[in-house]
Each structure stands twice: as structure tokens, then as C-alpha cells.
Design a protein around this motif. Structure first.
Motif, PDB file in Angstrom:
ATOM      1  N   ILE A   5       0.840  -1.201   0.000  1.00 46.98           N
ATOM      2  CA  ILE A   5       0.000   0.000   0.000  1.00 46.98           C
ATOM      3  C   ILE A   5       0.873   1.248   0.000  1.00 46.98           C
ATOM      4  O   ILE A   5       0.606   2.208  -0.725  1.00 46.98           O
ATOM      5  CB  ILE A   5      -0.964  -0.014   1.215  1.00 46.98           C
ATOM      6  N   PHE A   6       1.946   1.222   0.786  1.00 54.62           N
ATOM      7  CA  PHE A   6       2.851   2.367   0.838  1.00 54.62           C
ATOM      8  C   PHE A   6       3.521   2.598  -0.513  1.00 54.62           C
ATOM      9  O   PHE A   6       3.612   3.739  -0.982  1.00 54.62           O
ATOM     10  CB  PHE A   6       3.905   2.141   1.922  1.00 54.62           C
ATOM     11  N   VAL A   7       3.986   1.538  -1.153  1.00 55.78           N
ATOM     12  CA  VAL A   7       4.631   1.671  -2.460  1.00 55.78           C
ATOM     13  C   VAL A   7       3.643   2.211  -3.492  1.00 55.78           C
ATOM     14  O   VAL A   7       3.974   3.088  -4.288  1.00 55.78           O
ATOM     15  CB  VAL A   7       5.230   0.317  -2.905  1.00 55.78           C
ATOM     16  N   ALA A   8       2.426   1.698  -3.476  1.00 52.25           N
ATOM     17  CA  ALA A   8       1.407   2.193  -4.409  1.00 52.25           C
ATOM     18  C   ALA A   8       1.118   3.666  -4.164  1.00 52.25           C
ATOM     19  O   ALA A   8       0.978   4.446  -5.119  1.00 52.25           O
ATOM     20  CB  ALA A   8       0.132   1.366  -4.272  1.00 52.25           C
ATOM     21  N   GLY A  14       3.870  10.372  -6.938  1.00 51.92           N
ATOM     22  CA  GLY A  14       4.866  10.752  -7.933  1.00 51.92           C
ATOM     23  C   GLY A  14       4.253  11.061  -9.284  1.00 51.92           C
ATOM     24  O   GLY A  14       4.619  12.049  -9.939  1.00 51.92           O
ATOM     25  N   VAL A  15       3.299  10.251  -9.704  1.00 49.61           N
ATOM     26  CA  VAL A  15       2.631  10.491 -10.989  1.00 49.61           C
ATOM     27  C   VAL A  15       1.808  11.772 -10.937  1.00 49.61           C
ATOM     28  O   VAL A  15       1.833  12.579 -11.877  1.00 49.61           O
ATOM     29  CB  VAL A  15       1.759   9.274 -11.379  1.00 49.61           C
ATOM     30  N   ALA A  21       3.194  19.155 -12.645  1.00 44.87           N
ATOM     31  CA  ALA A  21       4.320  19.957 -13.122  1.00 44.87           C
ATOM     32  C   ALA A  21       4.188  20.251 -14.617  1.00 44.87           C
ATOM     33  O   ALA A  21       4.632  21.287 -15.089  1.00 44.87           O
ATOM     34  CB  ALA A  21       5.629  19.238 -12.839  1.00 44.87           C
ATOM     35  N   LEU A  22       3.581  19.338 -15.350  1.00 43.95           N
ATOM     36  CA  LEU A  22       3.399  19.555 -16.789  1.00 43.95           C
ATOM     37  C   LEU A  22       2.209  20.453 -17.110  1.00 43.95           C
ATOM     38  O   LEU A  22       2.238  21.212 -18.070  1.00 43.95           O
ATOM     39  CB  LEU A  22       3.215  18.218 -17.500  1.00 43.95           C
ATOM     40  N   GLU A  23       1.169  20.371 -16.305  1.00 39.43           N
ATOM     41  CA  GLU A  23      -0.093  21.030 -16.636  1.00 39.43           C
ATOM     42  C   GLU A  23      -0.305  22.395 -15.978  1.00 39.43           C
ATOM     43  O   GLU A  23      -1.060  23.194 -16.496  1.00 39.43           O
ATOM     44  CB  GLU A  23      -1.273  20.117 -16.265  1.00 39.43           C
ATOM     45  N   LEU A  24       0.320  22.644 -14.845  1.00 38.73           N
ATOM     46  CA  LEU A  24       0.076  23.901 -14.131  1.00 38.73           C
ATOM     47  C   LEU A  24       0.756  25.072 -14.839  1.00 38.73           C
ATOM     48  O   LEU A  24       1.812  24.905 -15.457  1.00 38.73           O
ATOM     49  CB  LEU A  24       0.610  23.809 -12.699  1.00 38.73           C
ATOM     50  N   GLN A  28       2.048  28.853 -10.717  1.00 38.20           N
ATOM     51  CA  GLN A  28       1.586  27.896  -9.710  1.00 38.20           C
ATOM     52  C   GLN A  28       2.571  26.748  -9.503  1.00 38.20           C
ATOM     53  O   GLN A  28       2.459  25.996  -8.538  1.00 38.20           O
ATOM     54  CB  GLN A  28       0.224  27.344 -10.098  1.00 38.20           C
ATOM     55  N   ILE A  29       3.540  26.616 -10.390  1.00 38.02           N
ATOM     56  CA  ILE A  29       4.535  25.555 -10.235  1.00 38.02           C
ATOM     57  C   ILE A  29       5.448  25.846  -9.050  1.00 38.02           C
ATOM     58  O   ILE A  29       6.056  24.941  -8.490  1.00 38.02           O
ATOM     59  CB  ILE A  29       5.334  25.382 -11.545  1.00 38.02           C
ATOM     60  N   VAL A  30       5.501  27.085  -8.618  1.00 37.00           N
ATOM     61  CA  VAL A  30       6.337  27.455  -7.468  1.00 37.00           C
ATOM     62  C   VAL A  30       5.939  26.635  -6.243  1.00 37.00           C
ATOM     63  O   VAL A  30       6.792  26.285  -5.415  1.00 37.00           O
ATOM     64  CB  VAL A  30       6.227  28.968  -7.194  1.00 37.00           C
ATOM     65  N   LYS A  31       4.686  26.279  -6.114  1.00 35.38           N
ATOM     66  CA  LYS A  31       4.231  25.469  -4.975  1.00 35.38           C
ATOM     67  C   LYS A  31       4.854  24.082  -4.998  1.00 35.38           C
ATOM     68  O   LYS A  31       5.057  23.469  -3.953  1.00 35.38           O
ATOM     69  CB  LYS A  31       2.713  25.367  -4.977  1.00 35.38           C
ATOM     70  N   LEU A  32       5.154  23.561  -6.182  1.00 29.94           N
ATOM     71  CA  LEU A  32       5.771  22.238  -6.278  1.00 29.94           C
ATOM     72  C   LEU A  32       7.257  22.255  -5.901  1.00 29.94           C
ATOM     73  O   LEU A  32       7.830  21.229  -5.577  1.00 29.94           O
ATOM     74  CB  LEU A  32       5.619  21.681  -7.700  1.00 29.94           C
TER      75      LEU A  32
END
Length: 73
Positions: A5-8, A14-15, A21-24, A28-32
Motif C-alpha cells: 500500500i505504501f509503495v502504491a 509521484g505520478v 508539473a506539466l499542466e500547471l 503555480q509551479i512554485v508550490k511544487l
């Protein structure tokens, strides 16, 4: 079971962060960046701790000798 469950959960996070990161928009990417800074600091510390644990523990399967890890207290 808990490890699976932890690995999932880690893979899903991550996904999601990668897609965000691609869509924002750029502002707003500064938050990432906070996540990136957190992992830049914490991963080397965790890796060092894991290395020390690996070097200082004895596996009963791999160790044919009678060492302190196989003794029952």
C-alpha cells in the motif's frame, strides 16, 4: 500488505506531482518547488541511514556463522 500500500501510494503521488508539473501554469509551479526542496534535503539523509542499517545488520539467511543477531535474548 502495508508495504504494498505504501509503495502504491508513493507511485501515485509521484505520478500526480509529475502531471501537475506539466499542466500547471508557471506561477503555480512554485508550490511544487517546496516538494523538490524537501526531497533534496531528506533523501541523502535517509540513504545514509539505510546504508548504515544495511552494513550493521546481519541476515540470518546470508550468515552461516553464529553471530549476535541469531542469539535469542
Amino acid at each position: 500488505m502495508l508495504l504494498k500500500i505504501f509503495v502504491a501510494l508513493v507511485i501515485i503521488v509521484g505520478v500526480v506531482v509529475g502531471v501537475l508539473a506539466l499542466e500547471l501554469p508557471r506561477d503555480q509551479i512554485v508550490k511544487l518547488i517546496v516538494f523538490r526542496d524537501f526531497f533534496d534535503v531528506s533523501l541523502p539523509i535517509l540513504a545514509f541511514g539505510a546504508l548504515i542499517k544495511y552494513l550493521c545488520t546481519c541476515s540470518k539467511k546470508a550468515c552461516g556463522c553464529v553471530c549476535s543477531c541469531s542469539k535469542k535474548i
